[in-house]
Design an enzyme around this catalytic site. Structure first.
Site, mmCIF file in Angstrom:
data_model
loop_
_atom_site.group_PDB
_atom_site.id
_atom_site.type_symbol
_atom_site.label_atom_id
_atom_site.label_comp_id
_atom_site.label_asym_id
_atom_site.label_seq_id
_atom_site.Cartn_x
_atom_site.Cartn_y
_atom_site.Cartn_z
ATOM 1 N N LYS A 87 0.864 -1.184 0.000
ATOM 2 C CA LYS A 87 0.000 0.000 0.000
ATOM 3 C C LYS A 87 0.905 1.240 0.000
ATOM 4 O O LYS A 87 1.945 1.249 0.665
ATOM 5 C CB LYS A 87 -0.886 -0.043 1.245
ATOM 6 C CG LYS A 87 -2.000 0.984 1.286
ATOM 7 C CD LYS A 87 -2.866 0.741 2.523
ATOM 8 C CE LYS A 87 -3.937 1.792 2.708
ATOM 9 N NZ LYS A 87 -4.717 1.572 3.956
ATOM 10 N N SER A 140 -9.534 1.662 2.812
ATOM 11 C CA SER A 140 -8.640 2.401 1.948
ATOM 12 C C SER A 140 -7.638 1.511 1.224
ATOM 13 O O SER A 140 -6.987 1.953 0.294
ATOM 14 C CB SER A 140 -7.886 3.473 2.748
ATOM 15 O OG SER A 140 -7.041 2.873 3.716
ATOM 16 N N SER A 178 -9.862 -0.781 6.744
ATOM 17 C CA SER A 178 -9.155 -0.620 5.468
ATOM 18 C C SER A 178 -8.513 -1.887 4.920
ATOM 19 O O SER A 178 -8.140 -1.936 3.747
ATOM 20 C CB SER A 178 -8.082 0.463 5.591
ATOM 21 O OG SER A 178 -8.689 1.709 5.744
#
Ligand SMILES: *[C@@H]1O[C@H](CO)[C@@H](O)[C@H](O)[C@H]1NC(C)=O
Ligand SMILES: *[C@@H]1O[C@H](CO)[C@@H](O)[C@H](O)[C@H]1NC(C)=O
Ligand SMILES: *[C@@H]1O[C@H](CO)[C@@H](O)[C@H](O)[C@H]1NC(C)=O
Ligand SMILES: *[C@@H]1O[C@H](CO)[C@@H](O)[C@H](O)[C@H]1NC(C)=O
Ligand SMILES: *[C@@H]1O[C@H](CO)[C@@H](O)[C@H](O)[C@H]1NC(C)=O
Ligand SMILES: *[C@@H]1O[C@H](CO)[C@@H](O)[C@H](O)[C@H]1NC(C)=O
Ligand SMILES: *[C@@H]1O[C@H](CO)[C@@H](O)[C@H](O)[C@H]1NC(C)=O
Length: 471
Positions: free
Chosen positions: A104, A185, A209
């Site tokens: 990420k 996210s 997330s």
């Protein structure tokens, strides 16, 4: 009795109704264990594997925008791994040697990749060092493939921006049904591994997330107990809630990644307390298809399996409940979670977000204007709701885990995780056992087919196991 700052969550994907045709997914869908075997037997090299993923990225990424940057050194890293493998036994403790991993974009790497959390505001910033988890990945011999798209600044840039959108990455899409919410996210981590652009990925979770994108993109996500994985070098949201965890095709793959990234990091003191709960020999040993036997699994139907209009969310889950039972689990059904409506009311949710928010964030750009004394009082109230809700439910019913069909539950966890009363980590083994046994009993994941839209409400559901951590 105390509640952990971060309840542990794990998802087992169970996708439905997606037809696959015309592709040879054997390499694409290969597990880390299969890849390791092929690497060891010299029927595959890391370079070939990376070249394969690069071709996948070229073909698939323009359609779903799961990846923001590919590491310009990825082939060099692959060659290095191949040479290491040829020149003798590699790091025996690692299942990730020579395996490409996507991070990420809020996880720092000190290499040619940028670390921006998707934001142009952070482009060009130079990180002082690799994130703690990246140091461990490199030591384990993993190949840093690139950076995954995410909701910009892990969704704390704007509460109303769509999931998976960032200035740098554009709108990341759900590869199953591209018009559906890909969730965030950690959008790109989940969508990229779902669509086989990389073997394994890392996400981060402050509130949902990892769990939510894993759920809607039909992959496996583990949100580790707070402090089990280092947050050093991760663009912070809340030190009381942030965790780094794997998002992968299978529970086994996720366990390989977890084994590689857990442990002490001098740059994150939360890892001190948590590291004593890491099982000697790691997590792989808990993958046993018979481990549902005798596990007490709670089901809260009224709140988690029903739409607001009262219709039942996942009729298909009746089959899964039967599968769990048939494999020896004890279903503790029709439980009720006290106070749940208060937790999900607008006010509480906002407070949860605020408490999760950084005053010290990124460029000091976000000012929340909090009335601190009000906040403290409300958070104490939330803590009370959690202790009288989920904690009581699980202790009174002696549950090993609570299971839910989607990520609706993460707010409960985020709020419950707020107060740092204790960090009884080390319960991951039990959840991994449950999730793996369920996965083996169902084997239901299918790769995506990039449908533009679908009239079906949803093609995918997840079994989310929540293990409440009480000492
Ligand atoms: C898929 O690829 C594998 C590995 O190259 C090969 O062994 C297998 O025969 C292929 N399967 C199909 C259906 O093409
Ligand atoms: C990092 O950002 C710079 C500035 O936009 C860009 O030139 C460079 O290509 C980026 N690095 C990678 C690996 O994409
Ligand atoms: C092997 O892996 C362990 C655990 O990740 C790490 O501490 C050690 O430095 C690695 N050894 C080598 C030679 O890379
Ligand atoms: C960890 O704790 C020690 C002892 O309290 C302190 O000296 C050190 O600065 C802390 N490290 C970090 C990264 O916060
Ligand atoms: C209830 O809401 C769900 C989700 O929006 C929808 O699919 C379902 O058809 C609705 N049921 C009724 C009876 O309106
Ligand atoms: C949240 O508040 C808005 C505006 O007051 C309202 O329309 C909405 O129904 C509320 N949602 C919930 C879940 O209470
Ligand atoms: C903060 O909240 C408290 C309690 O509601 C209130 O008494 C106080 O006036 C508020 N302070 C400010 C600056 O708004």
């Amino acid at each position: 009795m105390a509640i952990s700052p971060a309840l542990l969550l794990l998802i087992v994907s169970c996708s439905f109704a997606v037809n696959v045709s015309g592709y040879n997914f054997s390499l694409a869908e290969a597990t880390v264990a299969e890849l390791q075997q092929a690497l060891k037997q010299n029927t595959l090299t890391s370079r070939q594997l990376v070249e394969y993923y690069l071709s996948q990225i070229l073909e698939i990424n323009p359609r779903i925008r799961g990846i923001i940057e590919v590491n310009p050194d990825v082939l060099t890293l692959a060659d290095k791994a191949d040479m290491e493998r040829l020149s003798g036994p590699t790091n025996a403790s690692s299942g990730l040697h020579g395996i490409p991993i996507l991070l990420k974009d809020n996880i720092a790497t000190m290499d040619k990749l940028n670390t921006t959390a998707g934001s142009f505001a952070l482009l060009g910033s130079v990180v002082p060092r690799d994130a703690g988890v990246v140091t461990k990945l490199r030591a384990a011999g993993a190949i840093i493939m690139g950076k995954a798209a995410l909701s910009e600044l892990a969704h704390y840039r704007s509460f109303t921006a769509p999931s998976g959108w960032s200035g740098r990455g554009g709108q990341a899409l759900n590869p199953y049904v591209m018009s559906e919410d890909p969730c965030g996210s950690g959008t790109g981590s989940a969508t990229s591994v779902a669509s086989n652009m990389v073997a394994v990925t890392l996400g981060t979770e402050t509130d949902g997330s990892i769990i939510c994108p894993s759920s809607v993109n039909s992959v496996v996500g583990i949100k580790p107990t707070l402090g089990l994985t280092s947050r050093a070098g991760v663009v912070p949201i809340s030190l009381r809630q942030d965790t780094v965890g794997p998002i992968c095709h299978t529970v086994l793959d996720a366990a390989y990644v977890l084994d590689a990234i857990v442990g002490y990091d001098p740059n994150d003191n939360a890892t001190i307390a948590a590291s004593k709960f890491i099982p000697p020999g790691g997590y792989i040993q808990f993958l046993n298809a018979n481990e549902l036997q005798g596990k007490r699994l709670g089901i809260v139907r009224d709140q988690f399996f029903v739409f607001p209009n009262g219709s039942y969310k996942a009729q298909a889950f009746e089959n899964h409940f039967q599968t769990l039972s048939k494999n020896g689990a004890i279903l503790v059904d029709n439980l009720a979670l006290a106070n749940i409506n208060m937790i999900y009311s607008n006010e509480s949710e906002t407070i949860a977000l605020l408490t999760a928010s950084p005053i010290r964030t990124l460029a000091g750009g976000i000012s929340f204007n909090l009335n601190y004394s009000t906040l403290v009082a409300v958070v104490a109230n939330m803590q009370n709701l959690i202790e009288n809700g989920i904690v009581k439910l699980m202790t009174q019913n002696n549950l090993d885990a609570l299971i839910t069909p989607d990520a609706t539950v993460t707010v409960v966890l985020a709020i419950g995780g707020f107060q740092g009363i204790s960090v009884p980590a080390g319960y991951e083994p039990r959840l991994i056992e449950i999730a793996y046994a369920f996965e083996q009993a169902t084997k239901i994941r299918k790769p995506p087919t990039f449908l533009v839209s679908s009239n079906l409400f949803s093609l995918r559901f997840s079994l989310i196991c929540i293990l409440e951590l009480i000492i």
